[in-house]
Enzyme design. Structure first.
Site, short mmCIF file in Angstrom:
data_model
loop_
_atom_site.label_atom_id
_atom_site.label_comp_id
_atom_site.label_asym_id
_atom_site.label_seq_id
_atom_site.Cartn_x
_atom_site.Cartn_y
_atom_site.Cartn_z
N ASP A 11 6.16 4.88 -4.72
CA ASP A 11 6.29 4.93 -3.26
C ASP A 11 7.76 4.89 -2.85
O ASP A 11 8.18 5.57 -1.91
CB ASP A 11 5.56 3.76 -2.61
CG ASP A 11 4.11 3.68 -3.04
OD1 ASP A 11 3.48 4.73 -3.22
OD2 ASP A 11 3.60 2.54 -3.20
N THR A 55 7.85 12.27 -10.89
CA THR A 55 8.54 11.17 -11.55
C THR A 55 8.17 11.15 -13.02
O THR A 55 7.05 11.47 -13.40
CB THR A 55 8.18 9.82 -10.90
OG1 THR A 55 6.76 9.63 -10.93
CG2 THR A 55 8.68 9.75 -9.47
N TYR A 95 -6.03 -6.65 -3.28
CA TYR A 95 -5.96 -6.37 -4.70
C TYR A 95 -5.22 -7.49 -5.41
O TYR A 95 -4.31 -8.10 -4.87
CB TYR A 95 -5.37 -4.99 -4.99
CG TYR A 95 -3.88 -4.84 -4.98
CD1 TYR A 95 -3.14 -4.91 -6.16
CD2 TYR A 95 -3.19 -4.57 -3.80
CE1 TYR A 95 -1.78 -4.73 -6.17
CE2 TYR A 95 -1.83 -4.39 -3.80
CZ TYR A 95 -1.12 -4.47 -4.98
OH TYR A 95 0.23 -4.30 -4.98
N ARG A 145 -6.20 7.53 -8.48
CA ARG A 145 -6.67 6.20 -8.85
C ARG A 145 -8.08 6.31 -9.43
O ARG A 145 -9.04 6.54 -8.69
CB ARG A 145 -6.66 5.26 -7.64
CG ARG A 145 -5.28 4.95 -7.09
CD ARG A 145 -4.48 4.10 -8.05
NE ARG A 145 -3.20 3.71 -7.49
CZ ARG A 145 -2.07 4.38 -7.66
NH1 ARG A 145 -2.06 5.51 -8.37
NH2 ARG A 145 -0.94 3.95 -7.13
N ASP A 202 5.64 -5.28 -3.25
CA ASP A 202 5.39 -3.84 -3.14
C ASP A 202 6.52 -3.07 -2.46
O ASP A 202 6.72 -1.90 -2.74
CB ASP A 202 4.10 -3.60 -2.34
CG ASP A 202 2.84 -3.86 -3.16
OD1 ASP A 202 2.83 -4.84 -3.92
OD2 ASP A 202 1.88 -3.08 -3.02
N ASP A 206 -10.41 -5.44 -4.66
CA ASP A 206 -11.47 -6.02 -3.85
C ASP A 206 -11.30 -5.43 -2.45
O ASP A 206 -10.88 -6.10 -1.52
CB ASP A 206 -11.35 -7.55 -3.83
CG ASP A 206 -12.41 -8.22 -2.96
OD1 ASP A 206 -13.41 -7.56 -2.65
OD2 ASP A 206 -12.21 -9.39 -2.58
N ARG A 207 -11.59 -4.14 -2.36
CA ARG A 207 -11.30 -3.43 -1.12
C ARG A 207 -12.53 -2.75 -0.51
O ARG A 207 -12.43 -2.12 0.55
CB ARG A 207 -10.21 -2.39 -1.37
CG ARG A 207 -10.62 -1.26 -2.29
CD ARG A 207 -9.45 -0.52 -2.90
NE ARG A 207 -8.51 0.04 -1.94
CZ ARG A 207 -7.38 0.66 -2.29
NH1 ARG A 207 -7.06 0.77 -3.58
NH2 ARG A 207 -6.56 1.15 -1.39
N GLY A 245 0.87 -1.17 0.00
CA GLY A 245 0.00 0.00 0.00
C GLY A 245 0.90 1.22 0.00
O GLY A 245 2.03 1.16 0.52
#
Length: 340
Positions: free
Chosen positions: A281, A241, A89, A169, A317, A105-106, A34
């Site tokens: 991130d 970025t 997810y 998002r 991640d 799927d949150r 995340g």
């Protein structure tokens, strides 16, 4: 050692092994991640005191998420428990001309049910130096957006530096809603982080002479974007970025920093991608670390870009790199030779 507080959602990521498509998968690899959680792990890896604030379900899956953050030395005392489920997810890794895909799927996750009274920001920010959040968190619901507003106000009152990664998002909210909600936080933000699309999607500020799909990114266009953001909201620094997408497997990777009235551009890295999730991130974590530790503006940018370049070579991640590895790449050692 600086103390950095991050607020956001930690999720369970399920991915088909290797480059299998969802329809081919008979099993899924499990990792956690995340936006803000990834920043915390990066900072803990660099030796800073990283504090993660979130809400997870009071069940074994929620505890597994807490254990994941503890594993990397992140302070989890403000990972509170409540709600019924952890957000999930699914991530299918792309290759060559086939793009990666993410399925969320949150809905109804524990953090999406958070209430303002769940977080005592005055206590959380005791002894802290920096607060970081992303545009993903307020997109989870109006109630979470209120929590974020409380947080940025308390952070500013406590004298913390505040950073925000715009992180738009489209699967969570519209550009219109994002612009309305995010604008209320910006007066409290010192350092704004974005990718090559976020400023346009959230605030309608588009880089001229740029074709993101075609991989054409104009330095002059992004200088104008950064300047417009700084002038509109009073940011002390804007970092963007710059991803030149050749394919799902190969990207050019660089960034720009606008700070103290000057523009800085990093070196460009040609990356063969192992896993690009968390790349932004890892840039944010690197930039926060470098700015906290007194790096020059150019070196802070180079550190952040080198850190995020390395993240693209790592599964999952989180950015599992050390300070010495980032500094070696900054110094020009990108040969990839075996280290013995």
């Amino acid at each position: 050692m600086a103390k950095v507080v991050c607020f956001g959602e930690i999720m369970l990521r399920l991915s088909p092994p290797g480059y299998l498509r969802f329809e081919q998968a008979t099993s899924f690899d499990v990792v956690y991640g995340g936006g803000e959680a990834n920043v915390c792990v990066s900072l803990a890896n660099y030796g800073e005191e990283a504090v993660f604030v979130t809400k997870v379900p009071d069940n074994p899956i929620g505890q597994a998420a807490i254990n994941e953050m503890r594993r990397y030395g992140v302070d989890t005392r403000y990972m509170i428990k409540g709600g019924k489920r952890l957000g999930i997810y699914f991530c299918e890794k792309g290759a060559s001309q086939r793009a990666s895909k993410v399925v969320y799927d949150r809905a109804g996750s524990a953090i999406s049910q958070a209430k303002r009274e769940d977080f005592d920001w005055t206590k959380i920010f005791e002894g802290a130096d920096w607060f970081h959040f992303t545009g993903i968190t307020p997109a989870l619901g109006d109630n979470v957006a209120e929590c974020v507003l409380d947080a940025v106000k308390a952070a500013k009152e406590a004298g913390l530096t505040v950073s925000c990664d715009l992180n738009f998002r489209k699967n969570l909210w519209t550009s219109e809603k994002a612009g309305q909600v995010m604008a209320q936080y910006m007066p409290y933000v010192d350092v704004c982080i974005a990718n090559e699309e976020d400023a346009e999607k959230v605030f309608g500020i588009k880089a001229a002479d740029t074709d993101i799909i075609g991989g054409k990114l104009s330095h002059e266009g992004y200088k104008d974007v950064a300047k417009q953001l700084a002038e509109r909201f009073g940011f002390k620094a804007v970092a963007i970025t710059l991803r030149g997408s050749i394919s799902a497997s190969d990207n050019n990777w660089a960034a720009m920093l606008y700070k103290d009235g000057e523009f800085y551009f990093s070196r460009n890295y040609a990356i063969h991608i192992v896993d690009r999730v968390g790349g932004g991130d890892s840039f944010g974590g690197g930039l926060i670390y470098a700015l906290l530790n007194g790096y020059s503006n150019q070196d802070a940018l180079e550190f952040a870009v080198a850190a995020s370049c390395l993240k693209h070579t790592i599964e999952g991640d989180h950015n599992h790199v050390t300070l010495s590895e980032v500094k070696a790449l900054m110094a020009g050692d990108g040969s990839g030779r075996v280290q013995r």
